[in-house]
Structures are given as C-alpha cells and as structure tokens.
Write a protein that holds these residues in place. Sequence first.
Motif, PDB file in Angstrom:
ATOM      1  N   VAL A  19     -16.510 -58.327 -81.358  1.00  0.00           N
ATOM      2  CA  VAL A  19     -18.063 -58.530 -81.302  1.00  0.00           C
ATOM      3  C   VAL A  19     -18.667 -59.349 -80.426  1.00  0.00           C
ATOM      4  N   VAL A  20     -17.894 -60.395 -79.920  1.00  0.00           N
ATOM      5  CA  VAL A  20     -18.174 -61.346 -78.791  1.00  0.00           C
ATOM      6  C   VAL A  20     -18.417 -60.327 -77.393  1.00  0.00           C
ATOM      7  N   TRP A  21     -17.623 -59.439 -77.290  1.00  0.00           N
ATOM      8  CA  TRP A  21     -17.564 -58.751 -76.054  1.00  0.00           C
ATOM      9  C   TRP A  21     -19.262 -57.773 -76.183  1.00  0.00           C
ATOM     10  N   ALA A  22     -19.272 -57.052 -77.432  1.00  0.00           N
ATOM     11  CA  ALA A  22     -20.510 -56.549 -77.679  1.00  0.00           C
ATOM     12  C   ALA A  22     -21.946 -57.320 -77.243  1.00  0.00           C
ATOM     13  N   LEU A  23     -21.713 -58.827 -77.696  1.00  0.00           N
ATOM     14  CA  LEU A  23     -22.696 -59.846 -77.106  1.00  0.00           C
ATOM     15  C   LEU A  23     -22.920 -59.841 -75.612  1.00  0.00           C
ATOM     16  N   ALA A  24     -21.806 -59.564 -74.952  1.00  0.00           N
ATOM     17  CA  ALA A  24     -21.846 -59.846 -73.498  1.00  0.00           C
ATOM     18  C   ALA A  24     -22.400 -58.519 -72.949  1.00  0.00           C
ATOM     19  N   TRP A  25     -22.406 -57.483 -73.625  1.00  0.00           N
ATOM     20  CA  TRP A  25     -22.754 -55.874 -73.249  1.00  0.00           C
ATOM     21  C   TRP A  25     -24.276 -56.154 -73.468  1.00  0.00           C
ATOM     22  N   LEU A  26     -24.649 -56.775 -74.413  1.00  0.00           N
ATOM     23  CA  LEU A  26     -25.923 -56.744 -74.716  1.00  0.00           C
ATOM     24  C   LEU A  26     -26.753 -57.993 -73.858  1.00  0.00           C
ATOM     25  N   ALA A  27     -26.126 -58.786 -73.470  1.00  0.00           N
ATOM     26  CA  ALA A  27     -26.890 -59.673 -72.623  1.00  0.00           C
ATOM     27  C   ALA A  27     -26.984 -59.069 -70.987  1.00  0.00           C
ATOM     28  N   GLY A  28     -26.222 -57.883 -70.827  1.00  0.00           N
ATOM     29  CA  GLY A  28     -26.269 -57.413 -69.553  1.00  0.00           C
ATOM     30  C   GLY A  28     -25.120 -57.420 -68.650  1.00  0.00           C
ATOM     31  N   PRO A  29     -24.460 -58.570 -68.411  1.00  0.00           N
ATOM     32  CA  PRO A  29     -23.257 -58.806 -67.481  1.00  0.00           C
ATOM     33  C   PRO A  29     -22.111 -57.856 -68.136  1.00  0.00           C
ATOM     34  N   GLY A  30     -22.047 -57.765 -69.274  1.00  0.00           N
ATOM     35  CA  GLY A  30     -20.827 -56.812 -69.836  1.00  0.00           C
ATOM     36  C   GLY A  30     -19.556 -57.422 -69.933  1.00  0.00           C
ATOM     37  N   PHE A  31     -18.533 -56.765 -70.125  1.00  0.00           N
ATOM     38  CA  PHE A  31     -17.153 -57.288 -70.042  1.00  0.00           C
ATOM     39  C   PHE A  31     -16.362 -56.225 -69.699  1.00  0.00           C
ATOM     40  N   GLY A  32     -14.984 -56.597 -69.321  1.00  0.00           N
ATOM     41  CA  GLY A  32     -14.010 -55.908 -68.992  1.00  0.00           C
ATOM     42  C   GLY A  32     -12.760 -55.943 -69.530  1.00  0.00           C
TER      43      GLY A  32
END
Length: 439
Positions: free
Chosen positions: A249-262
């Motif tokens: 869920v937190v990674w989805a937040l990073a995705w929404l913000a734009g920078p994304g995740f790995g």
Amino acid sequence: MLSDEVPTRPQFFASALDGAPRWATGALAAVQAALLSLLAIVLPAIAAFVATSADPTNEGVSWWRAVVVGASVWLLGHGMPTEVGGVAVTLVPLGIGLLAVFTCYASARRSGTATRTGFAAGVAAYVAFVVLVALLVGAGPLACLRAAAGAAVVAGGGLGLGLLRRPEAPSWRRLTRPAWTRVAAPVRVGAAAGLLAVAMLVLVSALLTALWVVAGRATIGDVVRGLGLDAVGGIVLAVAELAFVPNLVVWALAWLAGPGFGVGTGTQFAPDGVVAAPLPAVPMLGALPTPDAVGPATWGAPAVLVLVGVLAGWYVHRRTTGGPWWSSAASVGVLGGVVAVACAVVVTLASGAAGPGRLEHVGAQGWLVGLAAAAGVLVGAALAALPTDRAVRRRLTAGLRSASGRAGASDGPATGQDHARPGQGRDRSSSDTRQSSMS
C-alpha cells in the motif's frame, strides 16, 4: 480538571495509588499484548518446522531454530534488523507492527488501567519484553536499541489508544485541549488538514492496491500453484503475505506521487514507465504493475494528489474564519509540511533490504516521495483555500489598488511637465515680442 483528591471512579491520569497497584495492571496488559503478537508469528514458524521435520535437509535443525526465526521476524516488525544467511534484512513488515499496535490497543482497552502510572508501566514493560526477546535471539546492543525505540512507539500508540477507550477515560479532545489551545490557530488547522490529507492518500493507495491485486490475480494464482504448497505451507505463506500487504500500500502511494518504487536494483515501477526484472516467486509481487499497464491513463496519476489537496484545502477554508489574511496561506504551508514528513517517514519504514543481491534495494526514497506528495497536495490546497478566502481577496484587491495608485502617482509629474511646456513656449514668445517692439 484533575485534582489530587482520590476520585470515586478511576480517572484518566489520576493518582498512581488508589487501592490496587495500577502499575502492575498496566504492565500485565502490555506483556499480554506482546505475547499475543509474538505467538501469532512464532506459532506458524513452529508449524512449518513440524511439517518439514521429516525432510532429510532439515536433519539436525531443532525446534528452537524455528522459534528464533519467528521471533526475529517479530522483532523486524518493531524495526530491528535481522540476518538471513548472513545477509542483513532491514525491510520492516508493517503488518507485524500494525498487529502489535492492535494487540496493545485491545489488551489495554480490556484490562488496562486508565492512569498515568498504568500507561507508563505498560510502555516500560512492553519495551523490556521486546529487549528481552532481542537478547534471546542474540541481537547486539545497537539492534536492541533500535528494537527498544520501535517498541516504545508501538506500545505508546497502541496502549494509549486502548486506555482512551476505557469507560473512565475522557475524550481525546478534552485530554489534548490544554496543549492544543496553546498552538496558533493556523498551525492547528493546517496540522489537522495535513493528517486528513495523509489519511485520504492512504485510502486511495489501498484502493489502488486492490485494483492491482484484481488485475494480477492470474499471475498470483500461477505463482501459488507453482510453489506446490501444502496446507501448513499455505498458512505460513498467507501470514507472510499479510505482513507485507501494508508495504505494498505504501509503495502504491509512492507510485501515485510520481517517483515510484523498485523491487530490486535496476527495477522501477512508476506511472510513466515500468522497468521490470526477474522477481522472487512471491505471490504478492504478481500484483505489481506491468509495462503494458503504462499509458495515458496512468500518466495523470499524480493528479489524484491535487484532488486530495483540494479536499484538504476546502477543510482549511471552512475552518479559517475571522483571522488575518495570511492565516489560510500559513495553514496551507503547515498542511504541506505534515504531508511531506508523514509520507517520507512511512515510505522510509516500508523500504529497505529484503535479501542478497538485487534485493538489497526494495521500496522508494522517502524524502523524494514526501516532497512530490507535498507538492501535489499543496497545489490543490492552495487552489481551494486561498481564492475562496475573503480576507485574502480583500488583501489582494488592496494590494492591486495600492500598486495602481503608486503607478498613477509616478506618472503624474511627467504629465504636468508635458503640460507646462506649452506655457513656457508662450512666455518665451511674449518676451521675444516685447524685445522686438522695444527695438
């Protein structure tokens, strides 16, 4: 108001001694909560050991090893790094931390004592229990210190919320009013709006995670069938998956913000592109976005942050009345700061090393996600809060009038000089005429 008199009913943050030793009640409630959350992790590990004890590869492995592994995972949920095969694992399973908070809340609400001493004793007992478990699994001093810090946060939040739900406890508003009223009104409004924005971001991220799971259900099913697990293995896998669902869920937040995740070095999951690589056979990872999912519809994902900011800005507008013209702007600034700090902390907790090799980098950069999330929310909040504030509009109108007045005043002397020049010419001509007549 609190008094030194012994109350007829227990009062929150009352005297430490009122009949029974309330510190003992608080300590027992905390130990009970710690045991419940610990057993929820250790028992599946022991079950997995029993189910695989007949395997020749497990010959010589004792049941205590399963207990140590389960306890290490439980401590990892409190922020203490652990080692698997000589490799440090720092990725905190947020689900275990949330489970510990819930057990503290339930235990305190059921059998806690709503007193200052009961709360302090409960937090101290929980921290001591966690440190004891860390010492039993062979953790070092620095690891024990990190475990103690995480335990204090978990116990403070869970036990405090549980005690506030006791019948004799006052409301949260009444408890915090003496300190909260000393804070400036714009800061209070901005902080509340920031927490509201963070809650909405988490909700939207949870909905996005559910969509990912639905879209990737076929891949998830293929991974589960490929593992060939029995009933016990399925239960253990389910527990492990639930422990990391909040991380997703937190990674989805990073995705929404734009920078994304790995998920591993060299991978990137963002709205504008997906750089994938071979991933471990973990069913949950089958829900991650695929390169085919990237398109015009996903490029506008950060616009969700602006919409959340509009809702938070409307909250600021409704709560800001009768203050100076800069109150709304200050509240919006505090809102952005709260969103930035909260998102950065949560994303940092949900990121770390999950194993050797490429898995040493899993998650996102907390500070980058925090700044991106705050920027989007700030834009929406400013659009909703500032133009609708009468004081801001009056100040802006007064500023424009003052600027136009100064511009007119600066143009006045130049115009007067232009009108004076013809008069000066007439004076010269009259003088010349008189001189010619005299001659």
